[in-house]
Design an enzyme around this catalytic site. Structure first.
Site, PDB file in Angstrom:
ATOM      1  N   SER A 242      26.154  78.005 131.916  1.00  0.00           N
ATOM      2  CA  SER A 242      25.759  76.824 131.148  1.00  0.00           C
ATOM      3  C   SER A 242      26.508  76.745 129.816  1.00  0.00           C
ATOM      4  O   SER A 242      26.992  77.754 129.290  1.00  0.00           O
ATOM      5  CB  SER A 242      24.259  76.878 130.867  1.00  0.00           C
ATOM      6  OG  SER A 242      23.975  77.976 130.030  1.00  0.00           O
ATOM      7  N   GLU A 265      33.657  79.330 131.078  1.00  0.00           N
ATOM      8  CA  GLU A 265      33.833  78.090 131.829  1.00  0.00           C
ATOM      9  C   GLU A 265      32.437  77.485 131.950  1.00  0.00           C
ATOM     10  O   GLU A 265      31.532  78.122 132.471  1.00  0.00           O
ATOM     11  CB  GLU A 265      34.442  78.434 133.199  1.00  0.00           C
ATOM     12  CG  GLU A 265      34.820  77.242 134.011  1.00  0.00           C
ATOM     13  CD  GLU A 265      34.160  77.280 135.346  1.00  0.00           C
ATOM     14  OE1 GLU A 265      34.443  78.174 136.146  1.00  0.00           O
ATOM     15  OE2 GLU A 265      33.317  76.381 135.583  1.00  0.00           O
ATOM     16  N   CYS A 302      30.743  73.682 139.884  1.00  0.00           N
ATOM     17  CA  CYS A 302      31.198  73.218 138.563  1.00  0.00           C
ATOM     18  C   CYS A 302      32.135  72.022 138.701  1.00  0.00           C
ATOM     19  O   CYS A 302      32.353  71.298 137.737  1.00  0.00           O
ATOM     20  CB  CYS A 302      31.854  74.348 137.800  1.00  0.00           C
ATOM     21  SG  CYS A 302      32.809  75.437 138.822  1.00  0.00           S
TER      22      CYS A 302
HETATM   23  P1  NAP Z   1      23.258  80.589 132.301  1.00  0.00           P
HETATM   24  O1  NAP Z   1      21.866  80.308 131.931  1.00  0.00           O
HETATM   25  O2  NAP Z   1      24.311  80.150 131.363  1.00  0.00           O
HETATM   26  O3  NAP Z   1      23.361  82.167 132.550  1.00  0.00           O
HETATM   27  C1  NAP Z   1      24.548  82.785 133.020  1.00  0.00           C
HETATM   28  C2  NAP Z   1      24.552  84.253 132.603  1.00  0.00           C
HETATM   29  O4  NAP Z   1      24.670  84.334 131.184  1.00  0.00           O
HETATM   30  C3  NAP Z   1      23.302  85.013 132.960  1.00  0.00           C
HETATM   31  O5  NAP Z   1      23.663  86.329 133.312  1.00  0.00           O
HETATM   32  C4  NAP Z   1      22.497  85.016 131.693  1.00  0.00           C
HETATM   33  O6  NAP Z   1      21.695  86.153 131.544  1.00  0.00           O
HETATM   34  C5  NAP Z   1      23.579  85.068 130.644  1.00  0.00           C
HETATM   35  N1  NAP Z   1      23.183  84.409 129.397  1.00  0.00           N
HETATM   36  C6  NAP Z   1      22.858  83.103 129.247  1.00  0.00           C
HETATM   37  N2  NAP Z   1      22.559  82.841 127.967  1.00  0.00           N
HETATM   38  C7  NAP Z   1      22.701  84.003 127.295  1.00  0.00           C
HETATM   39  C8  NAP Z   1      22.509  84.396 125.942  1.00  0.00           C
HETATM   40  N3  NAP Z   1      22.092  83.519 125.036  1.00  0.00           N
HETATM   41  N4  NAP Z   1      22.726  85.671 125.599  1.00  0.00           N
HETATM   42  C9  NAP Z   1      23.134  86.560 126.512  1.00  0.00           C
HETATM   43  N5  NAP Z   1      23.299  86.276 127.815  1.00  0.00           N
HETATM   44  C10 NAP Z   1      23.094  85.022 128.206  1.00  0.00           C
HETATM   45  O7  NAP Z   1      23.653  79.936 133.669  1.00  0.00           O
HETATM   46  P2  NAP Z   1      22.925  79.935 135.089  1.00  0.00           P
HETATM   47  O8  NAP Z   1      21.761  80.859 135.106  1.00  0.00           O
HETATM   48  O9  NAP Z   1      23.962  80.185 136.057  1.00  0.00           O
HETATM   49  O10 NAP Z   1      22.434  78.468 135.311  1.00  0.00           O
HETATM   50  C11 NAP Z   1      21.757  77.714 134.373  1.00  0.00           C
HETATM   51  C12 NAP Z   1      22.480  76.401 134.152  1.00  0.00           C
HETATM   52  O11 NAP Z   1      23.867  76.655 133.938  1.00  0.00           O
HETATM   53  C13 NAP Z   1      22.484  75.443 135.298  1.00  0.00           C
HETATM   54  O12 NAP Z   1      21.346  74.645 135.352  1.00  0.00           O
HETATM   55  C14 NAP Z   1      23.722  74.633 135.035  1.00  0.00           C
HETATM   56  O13 NAP Z   1      23.443  73.591 134.149  1.00  0.00           O
HETATM   57  C15 NAP Z   1      24.664  75.576 134.401  1.00  0.00           C
HETATM   58  N6  NAP Z   1      25.738  76.105 135.276  1.00  0.00           N
HETATM   59  C16 NAP Z   1      26.953  75.561 135.178  1.00  0.00           C
HETATM   60  C17 NAP Z   1      27.976  76.055 135.961  1.00  0.00           C
HETATM   61  C18 NAP Z   1      29.343  75.500 135.839  1.00  0.00           C
HETATM   62  O14 NAP Z   1      30.233  76.051 136.453  1.00  0.00           O
HETATM   63  N7  NAP Z   1      29.562  74.473 135.080  1.00  0.00           N
HETATM   64  C19 NAP Z   1      27.764  77.088 136.857  1.00  0.00           C
HETATM   65  C20 NAP Z   1      26.492  77.634 136.930  1.00  0.00           C
HETATM   66  C21 NAP Z   1      25.489  77.132 136.122  1.00  0.00           C
HETATM   67  P3  NAP Z   1      20.205  86.273 132.123  1.00  0.00           P
HETATM   68  O15 NAP Z   1      20.334  86.453 133.595  1.00  0.00           O
HETATM   69  O16 NAP Z   1      19.725  87.478 131.449  1.00  0.00           O
HETATM   70  O17 NAP Z   1      19.505  85.027 131.751  1.00  0.00           O
END
Ligand code: NAP
Length: 527
Positions: A242, A265, A302
């Site tokens: 995200s 990304e 993505c």
């Molecule tokens: P995410 O919330 O960004 O998390 C991805 C990874 O980063 C996880 O391992 C998470 O850890 C870690 N993380 C997130 N925020 C952090 C912080 N503040 N400090 C340290 N580590 C952190 O993404 P997601 O779980 O894959 O999906 C959530 C949202 O991301 C989706 O709803 C979507 O909007 C977006 N997404 C976008 C793409 C793209 O390619 N554009 C791909 C996937 C997802 P934890 O497991 O400990 O939370």
């Protein structure tokens, strides 16, 4: 092979000491066994110290050793067999064919880097020989080469449990560059992460590499990821996820005494522009292709086509009718996890208040985390005036922007932020009469496609999977394709360095036989 729920630290499988959690089957909502332990900050430190200890050996490893290691990683992943496929299906709700395909992509990616790295082109070796008699000042002997940046922290992505996770593109490119890797596995597919880490650990052992070459750290919550990015020994970060997550990591990096590059990304809506002649010629066909691309993987790519821009009229209405019918026929699909499902529901309901709903897919039966596809629309003026509807909603939803004429189409595209991809559908010769639009779009994307759909990112030498912010944090790099290795190397210049101590890539006789730039000319000849 069994899933233990343990962490891989310095070659040992040990229980995390910061609690535990369970992965959940998103199709049913059921908890999956075993419980996965969470790594503590002390355990992160231990893993990072082991990576630091391994860094010099990996930096000096030969290109052949790295290729052998990458190929062994691929072999070991295949040897995991059906257990990997079944666990990944249970943890992600993705179908068997997708997981098997993704496994092939993951192994292919590792093998591509093996083939690429032995060629030595990425080293970009340059030699400017000494000119002792130059007037007014002599020139020293100057030799430039790329070397590994040091230990890399990789964040596994939720939406590619194999190809962008533990042994995915970030890890493969960092290994190819000669960097130790520490993966923060994604908590929604932790069993899959562990199995992949078992394969990599076996490859490390078989290739006789230091035990700190690779570690897997698990943990739901922010502690593990934050501790990794803050560790002084970490020299770069690879992330897919995200915008909020990526930017949180950038902030952590900037607050370090020594800031490091964070290659994140993040969000992209991947605009698809439909030019008038293309719509006249084949609105139905484009609509079918678009609906297929939108619904693929329940829209959790993505590169999902989340935005369509076109000039209003009967041909656009025809496109909407066909695409809308396909979307209405689409049963609700299982999303990757509860958080992503919730974010999708909230995102769509928020957009619905600001746009017109043209079509909706089948409703969820209430089990698991199922998403209903949607097609929305607004005018170009509404779109330009409201940046809140420019954001990515991760899932099978797309917004159609109706423009009054070609000028407004360019204005709507000009309002876009950075994107991973941009697509134009056009008839033969039509793009030439819309050159302003093509120029404006090209300045906003990492990959510009003609008459195709953005989903499906080829792993090859010419790929760019990145783009201007907020698609990625550094517009100069790609996270897919062979040049992804460039993120994890840095240039060093050796001046008047003793010949016998130079790395092979820079020795006079060119023992690696690589292509070098000697006094400004490309050559494989020795000096
Ligand atoms: P995410 O919330 O960004 O998390 C991805 C990874 O980063 C996880 O391992 C998470 O850890 C870690 N993380 C997130 N925020 C952090 C912080 N503040 N400090 C340290 N580590 C952190 O993404 P997601 O779980 O894959 O999906 C959530 C949202 O991301 C989706 O709803 C979507 O909007 C977006 N997404 C976008 C793409 C793209 O390619 N554009 C791909 C996937 C997802 P934890 O497991 O400990 O939370």
């Amino acid at each position: 092979m069994t899933i233990s729920g343990n962490q891989l630290i310095n070659g040992q499988w040990v229980e995390g000491t910061a609690g535990s959690y369970n992965a959940v089957n998103p199709a049913t909502g059921e908890t999956l066994e075993p419980a996965m332990s969470k790594a503590s900050s002390a355990q992160v430190e231990e893993a990072v110290a082991a990576a630091e200890a391994a860094a010099a050996t990996l930096r000096k490893s030969s290109l052949e050793q790295r290729a052998q290691f990458l190929n062994t990683c691929a072999d070991e992943i295949l040897a995991l067999g059906d257990e990997l496929v079944q666990r990944a299906m249970a943890e992600t709700g993705l179908p068997e064919a997708r997981i098997i395909g993704e496994r092939g992509r993951t192994m292919g990616q590792l093998r591509m880097f093996a083939d690429y790295v032995v060629k030595g082109d990425y080293l970009d070796a340059r030699i400017d020989t000494a000119m002792p008699d130059r007037e007014p000042l002599p020139r020293p002997d100057l030799r430039y080469v790329k070397q590994s940046i040091g230990p890399v922290a990789v964040f596994g992505a939720s939406n590619f449990p194999l190809a962008f996770s533990v042994a995915g593109g970030d890890t493969a490119s960092a290994f190819a560059a000669g960097c130790p890797v520490l993966v923060k596995g994604h908590s929604s597919h932790s069993g899959t992460s562990e199995l992949m880490a078992q394969a990599l650990a076996r490859a490390v052992e078989k290739c006789g590499l230091p035990s700190g070459t690779f570690s897997l750290l698990m943990g739901a919550g922010r502690e593990v990821g934050s501790a990794l990015v803050q560790a002084p020994e970490i020299k770069a970060v690879g992330f897919t996820g995200s915008l909020a997550g990526g930017m949180a990591l950038v902030k952590l990096s900037n607050e370090r005494p020594e800031p490091i590059p964070v290659f994140a990304e993040m969000g992209s809506v991947n605009p698809v522009v439909l030019l008038p002649e293309a719509l006249k010629e084949r609105a139905d066909k484009i609509a079918e292709g678009f609906a297929f691309s939108l619904n693929m993987g329940v829209g959790q790519f993505c590169t999902n086509p989340g935005l369509v821009l076109a000039i209003d009229g009967p041909e656009l209405n025809q496109f909407i009718e066909v695409a809308g019918a396909k979307i209405a026929d689409q049963p609700a699909g299982v999303m990757l996890n509860e958080t992503i499902h919730q974010a999708y529901q909230e995102g769509v309901s928020n957009y619905c208040g600001q746009t017109e709903t043209l079509a909706q897919g089948g409703e969820s039966d209430g089990t698991g985390f199922k998403a209903r596809a949607a097609l929305l629309s607004c005018s170009a003026q509404e779109f330009i005036a409201n940046p809140k509807i420019h954001e990515e909603i991760f899932g099978p939803v797309s917004l159609i922007v109706r423009c009054s004429d070609a000028e407004e189409l360019v204005a709507a595209v000009s309002a876009l932020k950075g994107q991973l991809t941009g697509t134009v559908h056009c008839a033969d010769g039509e793009l030439a009469s819309h050159s302003a639009l093509a120029d404006v779009l090209a300045q906003r994307v990492g990959r510009l496609l003609i008459n195709g759909f953005p989903t499906g990112v080829e792993v090859c030498h010419a790929m760019v999977h990145g783009g201007p912010f907020p698609a990625a944090t550094d517009v100069r790099f790609t996270s897919v394709g062979s040049t992804a290795i460039d993120r994890f190397v840095r240039p060093i210049c050796l001046q008047n360095y003793p010949q016998e101590l130079l790395p092979d890539a820079l020795k006079n006789e060119n023992p690696l036989g690589i292509l070098r730039t000697v006094n400004g000319e490309k050559t494989r000849e020795g000096i």
